[in-house]
Design a protein around this motif. Sequence first.
Motif, mmCIF file in Angstrom:
data_model
loop_
_atom_site.group_PDB
_atom_site.id
_atom_site.type_symbol
_atom_site.label_atom_id
_atom_site.label_comp_id
_atom_site.label_asym_id
_atom_site.label_seq_id
_atom_site.Cartn_x
_atom_site.Cartn_y
_atom_site.Cartn_z
ATOM 1 N N GLU A 32 0.833 -1.210 0.000
ATOM 2 C CA GLU A 32 0.000 0.000 0.000
ATOM 3 C C GLU A 32 0.867 1.259 0.000
ATOM 4 O OE1 GLU A 32 -3.392 2.011 2.820
ATOM 5 O OE2 GLU A 32 -3.279 -0.183 2.746
ATOM 6 N N ALA A 33 1.919 1.254 0.780
ATOM 7 C CA ALA A 33 2.826 2.403 0.816
ATOM 8 C C ALA A 33 3.555 2.545 -0.518
ATOM 9 C CB ALA A 33 3.828 2.246 1.955
ATOM 10 N N ARG A 34 3.987 1.420 -1.081
ATOM 11 C CA ARG A 34 4.671 1.438 -2.373
ATOM 12 C C ARG A 34 3.794 2.089 -3.434
ATOM 13 N NH1 ARG A 34 5.623 -3.942 -3.348
ATOM 14 N NH2 ARG A 34 7.500 -3.807 -2.084
ATOM 15 N N GLU A 35 2.529 1.695 -3.462
ATOM 16 C CA GLU A 35 1.596 2.258 -4.449
ATOM 17 C C GLU A 35 1.376 3.754 -4.208
ATOM 18 O OE1 GLU A 35 -0.750 2.525 -7.747
ATOM 19 O OE2 GLU A 35 0.586 0.898 -7.160
ATOM 20 N N ALA A 36 1.266 4.145 -2.943
ATOM 21 C CA ALA A 36 1.069 5.564 -2.622
ATOM 22 C C ALA A 36 2.274 6.393 -3.077
ATOM 23 C CB ALA A 36 0.842 5.737 -1.123
ATOM 24 N N PHE A 37 3.482 5.914 -2.810
ATOM 25 C CA PHE A 37 4.676 6.627 -3.251
ATOM 26 C C PHE A 37 4.748 6.685 -4.776
ATOM 27 C CE2 PHE A 37 6.711 5.179 0.920
ATOM 28 C CZ PHE A 37 6.519 6.412 1.529
ATOM 29 N N HIS A 38 4.416 5.589 -5.414
ATOM 30 C CA HIS A 38 4.446 5.537 -6.878
ATOM 31 C C HIS A 38 3.442 6.533 -7.474
ATOM 32 C CE1 HIS A 38 4.968 3.930 -10.882
ATOM 33 N NE2 HIS A 38 3.669 3.718 -10.965
ATOM 34 N N GLN A 39 2.239 6.537 -6.942
ATOM 35 C CA GLN A 39 1.218 7.475 -7.434
ATOM 36 C C GLN A 39 1.646 8.918 -7.199
ATOM 37 O OE1 GLN A 39 -1.525 6.938 -9.304
ATOM 38 N NE2 GLN A 39 -0.749 4.845 -9.416
ATOM 39 N N GLY A 40 2.245 9.183 -6.048
ATOM 40 C CA GLY A 40 2.744 10.531 -5.769
ATOM 41 C C GLY A 40 3.814 10.950 -6.759
ATOM 42 N N ALA A 41 4.707 10.022 -7.093
ATOM 43 C CA ALA A 41 5.760 10.311 -8.073
ATOM 44 C C ALA A 41 5.160 10.606 -9.446
ATOM 45 C CB ALA A 41 6.744 9.148 -8.162
ATOM 46 N N LEU A 42 4.158 9.829 -9.837
ATOM 47 C CA LEU A 42 3.515 10.050 -11.135
ATOM 48 C C LEU A 42 2.810 11.401 -11.186
ATOM 49 C CD1 LEU A 42 1.983 6.538 -11.918
ATOM 50 C CD2 LEU A 42 4.001 7.600 -12.949
ATOM 51 N N LYS A 43 2.114 11.750 -10.125
ATOM 52 C CA LYS A 43 1.424 13.050 -10.085
ATOM 53 C C LYS A 43 2.431 14.187 -10.101
ATOM 54 C CE LYS A 43 -2.725 11.339 -7.882
ATOM 55 N NZ LYS A 43 -3.585 11.324 -6.701
ATOM 56 N N THR A 44 3.526 14.014 -9.380
ATOM 57 C CA THR A 44 4.565 15.042 -9.361
ATOM 58 C C THR A 44 5.177 15.204 -10.749
ATOM 59 O OG1 THR A 44 5.042 14.510 -7.049
ATOM 60 C CG2 THR A 44 6.703 15.776 -8.234
ATOM 61 N N ARG A 45 5.375 14.093 -11.451
ATOM 62 C CA ARG A 45 5.912 14.131 -12.807
ATOM 63 C C ARG A 45 4.981 14.927 -13.726
ATOM 64 N NH1 ARG A 45 7.062 8.472 -14.395
ATOM 65 N NH2 ARG A 45 8.544 8.729 -12.707
ATOM 66 N N THR A 46 3.687 14.767 -13.554
ATOM 67 C CA THR A 46 2.715 15.516 -14.351
ATOM 68 C C THR A 46 2.835 17.012 -14.074
ATOM 69 O OG1 THR A 46 1.199 13.642 -14.376
ATOM 70 C CG2 THR A 46 0.248 15.804 -14.848
ATOM 71 N N VAL A 47 2.969 17.369 -12.800
ATOM 72 C CA VAL A 47 3.126 18.778 -12.431
ATOM 73 C C VAL A 47 4.414 19.335 -13.024
ATOM 74 C CG1 VAL A 47 3.450 20.365 -10.487
ATOM 75 C CG2 VAL A 47 1.739 18.545 -10.335
ATOM 76 N N ILE A 48 5.492 18.561 -12.969
ATOM 77 C CA ILE A 48 6.773 18.989 -13.534
ATOM 78 C C ILE A 48 6.621 19.275 -15.031
ATOM 79 C CG2 ILE A 48 9.103 18.196 -14.159
ATOM 80 C CD1 ILE A 48 9.064 16.640 -11.454
ATOM 81 N N HIS A 49 5.965 18.365 -15.724
ATOM 82 C CA HIS A 49 5.775 18.528 -17.168
ATOM 83 C C HIS A 49 4.992 19.811 -17.465
ATOM 84 C CE1 HIS A 49 5.301 17.390 -21.335
ATOM 85 N NE2 HIS A 49 3.997 17.570 -21.222
ATOM 86 N N GLU A 50 3.909 20.024 -16.740
ATOM 87 C CA GLU A 50 3.081 21.214 -16.979
ATOM 88 C C GLU A 50 3.822 22.494 -16.616
ATOM 89 O OE1 GLU A 50 0.089 21.369 -18.528
ATOM 90 O OE2 GLU A 50 0.424 19.229 -18.884
ATOM 91 N N LEU A 51 4.544 22.480 -15.502
ATOM 92 C CA LEU A 51 5.286 23.673 -15.101
ATOM 93 C C LEU A 51 6.419 23.967 -16.075
ATOM 94 C CD1 LEU A 51 5.644 25.981 -13.116
ATOM 95 C CD2 LEU A 51 7.015 24.454 -11.692
#
Length: 68
Positions: A32-51
């Motif tokens: 569960e923690a692994r998935e949460a960290f992975h999802q956070g990384a993916l969302k952060t990557r999206t923000v990085i791309h947009e910024l």
Amino acid sequence: MTVGSQLHGTLASLRSIEATLSTLAQKTNEQEAREAFHQGALKTRTVIHELAKRVHQVENEEPQYQQT
């Protein structure tokens, strides 16, 4: 600190956060923690791309914001 410097600093911070989340996702044993960290990384990557797109747009439209 100029707006351009602040934008580049924010991008650097976000990239560091993404890397940390990815590392945590790889190192944790709890699924569960692994998935949460992975999802956070993916969302952060999206923000990085947009910024990054926005930084490019600002620098093209407002040359005074280019990092020197």
